[in-house]
Design a protein around this motif. Structure first.
Motif, PDB file in Angstrom:
ATOM      1  N   HIS A 136       1.381   3.875  -3.254  1.00 25.84           N
ATOM      2  CA  HIS A 136       0.835   5.230  -3.209  1.00 25.84           C
ATOM      3  C   HIS A 136       1.904   6.312  -3.139  1.00 25.84           C
ATOM      4  O   HIS A 136       1.686   7.425  -3.590  1.00 25.84           O
ATOM      5  N   ASN A 137       3.036   5.995  -2.520  1.00 29.56           N
ATOM      6  CA  ASN A 137       4.016   7.056  -2.273  1.00 29.56           C
ATOM      7  C   ASN A 137       5.262   6.986  -3.142  1.00 29.56           C
ATOM      8  O   ASN A 137       5.918   7.995  -3.345  1.00 29.56           O
ATOM      9  N   ILE A 149       0.825  -1.217   0.000  1.00 30.47           N
ATOM     10  CA  ILE A 149       0.000   0.000   0.000  1.00 30.47           C
ATOM     11  C   ILE A 149       0.861   1.270   0.000  1.00 30.47           C
ATOM     12  O   ILE A 149       0.659   2.169  -0.807  1.00 30.47           O
ATOM     13  N   VAL A 150       1.832   1.309   0.906  1.00 29.83           N
ATOM     14  CA  VAL A 150       2.619   2.538   1.044  1.00 29.83           C
ATOM     15  C   VAL A 150       3.459   2.782  -0.214  1.00 29.83           C
ATOM     16  O   VAL A 150       3.469   3.892  -0.768  1.00 29.83           O
TER      17      VAL A 150
END
Lengths: 147, 501
Positions: free
Chosen positions: A35-36, A31-32
């Motif tokens: 997205h980043n 997830i991180v």
């Protein structure tokens, strides 16, 4: 065929479906990172419509008579005759966006980061059950065969 | 008053390395703590609005959030604690009574945790509930002194009305109004499928809930909201609410904002009007008056349903309970001072009433001494937290337990104690449409089913361990309990021996 259905009665418009859709369609599947950090930036293939009273998530309906397939100028957009799944072959897609125009639901996303191709819901074939359904905190998304 | 002497109670700690700016926290916080600052492209928080309900924490997909109690401290002082000082600041700026939701938070002794349960060893061997039948059902209602049979062996005695529970647990009174319709529906459906009871609270009953009648306790409180003959006959049991553990001696106040169309219909009051329950029933000033109401209700329901009287556990509960039994009640419900509420003055909640364990032991003892214990069933509530609390309550003399806080926790309550604000982020204690829908009754129902099923298994295990195969055989069996760390007075009141004795 089994499709994702939104139940606007329970949709909170929280957008978690979006988060997990993007993650599922990333390279890193984290997830991180998705997205980043990940480049090109993975795209979520669904829209969450939010309003004063009604919210719902919308993704490709995998129509019986898909306008996007008819409209596709290169044959990249195909409906699998066995599974009913409508998918876009990104190798053949030239990013003309005719499918985007043709889709009556506005369910096709332009992915300009990943080489100007159309991106759309593939029902998360790689993980079995659609991630948006799996992670909806209020059971507002159902993966069912209603035909 | 622009000068604020206090500071936020909580700190919102965001791990910037994990935050993906998905804004789920911002969309889910009814208190508007979180927001995306587009200038800095960063999530920001206004801690002063945070109530520590954990909605954002639970929904954050990357677990980037933590809420901590603000560690800013006053100069250490054992008397003037931080909370004592901050409460004065609050009242000095507002001029109002301090309000709280849910139960007593003060560190009074929890007697459940000072009692230990017995188990069989060698003699009277323990029973394996997975292999042998185990009875957990109970009947609530007045029991006849003796049973008479005719010569064919058929029962001649006319049995007073009884209510059967498959597990000695009921969901206690929470009105539609204080909790959302979805929460109410989940409780009603779970009670029906578990074959236990749920309680309407004093909020009346919406027509769509009449289908759950056989598992409904209809409450009659001092405000008489929503009380009419059809309502009384809709449930399987009636309850006169005299008092509530969280606020003994205090009435209720449902603010007009919560009285929307559905609540107004159920309560039979105008939309938007405050629903004020007086502190006393204005027609009950004596046991004789109570008897009149009990018998009015019995008349109205043709003597087919047991009538319960609910009181808060207070200093002279045993004498009151004796009066209630003699007034003709079939069930006495006692609510201890740790019981929850949607809103109570903090000072009352934290300082009035007594622990349910002591009240239960004293009431059961008094009724037995007066030979009227079989005239009533005893139901206790006021922070029953798990199946061991239930087993201990039954060994102390209860017939069944009421749970409410536990049930709400099962469906998502995080005990932030801000029910009275009407902004419950979990969709429980709110009437705001966008928040109510956060509690999907299908999910909540399943969680309630799971909780009570799990407790039933545990009750069976504990019973089996004691070599007992029916919950009825445990009732009032105080030899199955031993005190730990209690003084002689406490042991005497509880009617138990100390561990080792």
């Amino acid at each position: 065929m089994k499709k994702v259905y939104a139940d606007e009665k329970w949709c909170l418009g929280c957008g978690l479906c979006n988060v997990y859709c993007r993650t599922c369609h990333s390279e890193t599947n984290d997830i991180v990172k998705a997205h980043n950090f990940e480049e090109p930036r993975p795209k979520s293939r669904l829209h969450v419509e939010t309003g004063e009273k009604v919210n719902f998530a919308l993704q490709c309906r995998h129509c019986d008579d898909p306008k996007c397939v008819t409209a596709c100028i290169t044959g990249a957009m195909q409906k699998d005759p066995d599974t009913g799944l409508v998918t876009n072959d990104t190798d053949r897609c030239v990013g003309c966006w005719t499918c985007v125009l043709a889709c009556p639901f506005g369910a096709i996303v332009r992915d300009e980061d990943a080489g100007k191709v159309a991106a759309k819901c593939d029902l998360c074939v790689k993980s079995g059950e659609p991630e948006c359904v799996k992670h909806c905190p209020n059971n507002a998304l159902k993966f069912e065969d209603r035909e | 008053m622009s000068l604020q002497l206090g500071w936020p109670d909580y700190m919102v700690i965001r791990d910037e390395n994990r935050c993906i700016k998905c804004e789920v926290c911002a969309k889910q916080c009814a208190n508007e703590v979180h927001k995306l600052d587009s200038d800095y492209d960063k999530m920001m928080a206004d801690e002063s609005k945070c109530v520590n309900c954990h909605r954002c924490v639970a929904l954050c997909p990357t677990r980037a959030l933590k809420i901590k109690v603000n560690d800013l401290e006053f100069k250490p002082n054992a008397n003037w604690t931080g909370s004592a000082i901050k409460e004065i600041y609050k009242q000095a700026s507002s001029g109002g009574v301090l309000l709280s939701g849910m139960g007593n938070t003060k560190p009074y002794p929890v007697y459940w945790d000072k009692m230990l349960i017995n188990a069989s060893q060698v003699t009277n061997p323990s029973i394996d509930p997975l292999r042998e039948p185990m009875e957990t059902s109970v009947l609530l209602g007045r029991k006849p002194e003796k049973l008479e049979f005719d010569k064919d062996g058929k029962l001649k005695t006319k049995m007073p009305p009884q209510v059967k529970l498959d597990v000695p647990v009921m969901f206690s009174a929470m009105s539609f109004g204080s909790i959302s319709k979805n929460a109410h529906e989940a409780l009603a459906r779970a009670a029906t499928d578990l074959n236990i009871m749920y309680n309407t609270g004093e909020g009346g009953l919406a027509k769509e809930f009449y289908q759950y009648g056989p598992n409904t306790i209809v409450q009659i409180a001092s405000g008489r909201f929503g009380v009419h003959p059809e309502y009384l006959n809709a449930g399987a049991m009636l309850e006169i609410k005299i008092g509530q553990g969280a606020k003994p001696g205090i009435g209720g106040h449902l603010p007009g904002e919560k009285v929307g169309e559905a609540v107004s219909k159920a309560r039979m009051i105008p939309r938007g009007s405050d629903a004020i329950s007086p502190a006393p029933h204005h027609d009950i000033y004596s046991i004789e008056d109570l008897r009149q109401l009990i018998y009015s209700l019995k008349e109205a329901t043709n003597y087919t349903k047991p009538v319960s009287v609910k009181i808060a556990a207070v200093h002279n509960s045993p004498a009151i309970a004796s009066g209630i039994a003699r007034a003709g009640a079939d069930i006495i419900a006692i609510d201890g001072f740790r019981g929850g509420t949607g809103a109570a003055p903090s000072r009352v909640r934290d300082n009035v009433g007594i622990p349910i364990e002591l009240a239960l032991a004293a009431v059961d003892q008094r009724l037995r001494e007066e030979s009227i214990r079989n005239d009533v069933s005893l139901v206790v509530g006021g922070s029953i937290r798990n199946s061991a609390d239930i087993v201990k309550a039954i060994a102390l003399g209860a017939d069944a337990c009421y749970i409410a806080s536990s049930a709400l926790i099962a469906v998502g309550c995080h005990m932030c104690q801000n029910c009275y604000t009407g902004k419950c982020n979990w969709g429980i204690a709110t009437q705001r449409d966008d928040l109510v829908k956060r509690l999907n009754p299908d999910i909540a129902y399943e969680r309630l089913m799971n909780l009570i099923t799990a407790w039933k298994h545990e009750i069976e295990e504990l019973l089996g361990g004691m070599g007992i195969n029916a919950i009825e055989s445990l009732r009032g069996n105080r030899l199955m309990l031993r005190g730990i760390g209690l003084n002689q007075k406490e042991l005497d009141i509880l009617g138990i021996q100390h561990a080792g004795e």
